[in-house]
Design a protein around this motif. Structure first.
Motif, short mmCIF file in Angstrom:
data_model
loop_
_atom_site.label_atom_id
_atom_site.label_comp_id
_atom_site.label_asym_id
_atom_site.label_seq_id
_atom_site.Cartn_x
_atom_site.Cartn_y
_atom_site.Cartn_z
N PRO A 245 -5.09 6.10 4.79
CA PRO A 245 -3.78 5.47 4.95
C PRO A 245 -3.86 4.30 5.92
N GLU B 39 1.57 1.54 -4.16
CA GLU B 39 0.42 2.37 -4.52
C GLU B 39 0.63 3.85 -4.20
N ARG B 40 1.12 4.17 -3.01
CA ARG B 40 1.17 5.57 -2.59
C ARG B 40 2.45 6.26 -3.07
N ARG B 41 3.61 5.71 -2.74
CA ARG B 41 4.87 6.36 -3.10
C ARG B 41 5.33 6.03 -4.51
N LYS B 42 4.87 4.87 -5.04
CA LYS B 42 5.24 4.43 -6.39
C LYS B 42 6.75 4.28 -6.54
N ALA C 242 0.83 -1.21 0.00
CA ALA C 242 0.00 0.00 0.00
C ALA C 242 0.86 1.26 0.00
N ASP C 243 1.97 1.24 0.72
CA ASP C 243 2.80 2.43 0.86
C ASP C 243 3.75 2.60 -0.32
N ARG D 247 -9.68 5.44 0.60
CA ARG D 247 -8.23 5.62 0.48
C ARG D 247 -7.60 6.15 1.76
#
Length: 393
Positions: free
Chosen positions: A377, A37-40, A33-34, A375
């Protein structure tokens, strides 16, 4: 630039180390997830390849995946930054417990801790859904994923995991040649092969040589390093599997009572981060008067050092291997099998330890909704589930 990336890696994994409850499977969900998806920082396929690689290696899989992500992001120093950030919070907590913070020992059955287990259900369910969409999107690979889940359920433990991955790789080799790509994405440099060979040589030298050195010197510090290095080198299947080895080394040799050992294990369930930081508690407590912070640091480094050496020694060859057409076909099947491993783990132990009644199910459903559609966190959902678990209790 390098120093800013190191700080970025350290802070990202420090947050994981402070909030990642639920064991290695949940940790992989948090990481995805981190960092995907989020930081890519890496793609879904690259992340799945790292997870598949770490399933083949002994040691704590989630910590190894974290080390590999740090290595990809910021080189060898990034590997250390990721490990320190992810490991430090729980290592400090376990060392403090060893110093007598006995009130922590009673939270194992608390509503807050149960809420964290419920949060792990939602996080892992989201990870299974996301990885299935990209790695098992058709009937063939979805069937491999389900077959992998069945195999792991029928053969619990490390052998079941390895068998499922081997099954997926064999299926891919035979049936998934159409998945071979010539445009496979480039991965950032993970280090040189010469350094990798040196790391593997050092790993085997320490694994073979430390017991002889311990027998020759009769030094307790050397004996501890040898025992914890061996435990970190030979254990497949996650942190729980390391307990019999450690129990034999510290209880069986008279360095600690079994009650003291089990008290530390109970406390380890209540802290975030890798379960291998149980070594910090043992290192601080072992012996007649305990070894304090020095013993905690020594044993923590010793049990994680094999993973560091194996990651440095394996990743460069894994990167080259995955580019070969045969390897790509095999990895397509392995990646589908990894989805099956997560699916099986979603049921046991994540679901079976988290969902005990209809209230738990409702809390998990709300947590999944917050993660999937709103969405939120993961760390915030973890906190909300802890509060919800305490209220429901």
């Amino acid at each position: 630039m390098q120093s800013s990336r190191l700080l970025e890696v350290f802070l990202a994994f420090l947050r994981q180390g402070l909030t990642a409850f639920g064991g290695p499977v949940a940790h992989l969900g948090y990481f995805r997830a981190d960092f995907v998806e989020r930081r890519k920082w890496l793609t879904e396929a690259t992340y799945a390849n790292l997870v598949a690689m770490c399933q083949f290696l002994p040691g704590p899989a989630s910590s190894q995946v974290g080390m590999a992500i740090g290595l990809l992001r910021a080189g060898y120093a990034g590997l250390l930054a990721a490990w320190i950030g992810f490991t430090l919070p729980s290592a400090i907590a376990m060392t403090l417990f060893a110093y007598g913070v006995s009130q922590w020992g009673d939270i194992a059955g608390s509503g807050s801790l149960h809420g964290l287990k419920v949060a792990a259900v939602a996080v892992v369910a989201l990870a299974v859904l996301g990885m299935a969409r990209s790695l098992a999107p058709d009937r063939m690979r979805a069937s491999v994923a389900v077959a992998g889940a069945v195999l792991v359920t029928a053969l619990p433990g490390a052998w079941g995991q390895v068998s499922a991955i081997m099954m997926g790789g064999l299926f891919g080799l035979i049936f998934l040649h159409r998945e071979v790509r010539n445009d496979i994405e480039d991965m950032p440099a993970f280090g040189s092969r010469s350094v990798a060979i040196g790391a593997l040589a050092l790993f085997f030298a320490l694994l073979i040589g430390l017991p002889f050195l311990a027998a020759a010197t009769h030094n307790q510090a050397v004996q501890l390093v040898a025992a914890f290095f061996r435990a970190g080198s030979l254990v497949f299947g996650g942190g729980h599997v390391v307990l019999p080895l450690l129990q034999a080394d510290v209880v069986g040799t008279g360095l600690m009572t079994n009650d003291t050992f089990l008290a530390g294990y109970g406390a380890a369930q209540a802290v975030p981060g890798p379960l291998f930081t149980f070594a910090a508690y043992l290192g601080a407590m072992v012996g007649a008067n305990g070894n304090g912070w020095l013993g905690a640091a020594l044993c923590t480094v010793a049990i994680f050092l094999p993973s560091m050496l194996l990651i440095v020694g394996t990743v460069p060859f894994w990167d080259a291997l995955r580019r070969k057409p045969i390897a790509q076909a095999v990895l397509a099947g392995v990646n589908a099998a990894v989805v099956g491993l997560l699916l099986a783990a979603l049921y046991y132990p994540v679901w079976t330890s988290g969902i005990m009644n209809e209230r738990d199910f409702v809390l998990a459903a709300v947590a999944f909704l917050l993660l999937f559609l709103w969405r939120f966190p993961p760390w915030l959902v973890v906190i909300l589930c802890a509060i919800g678990g305490a209220v429901l209790a």
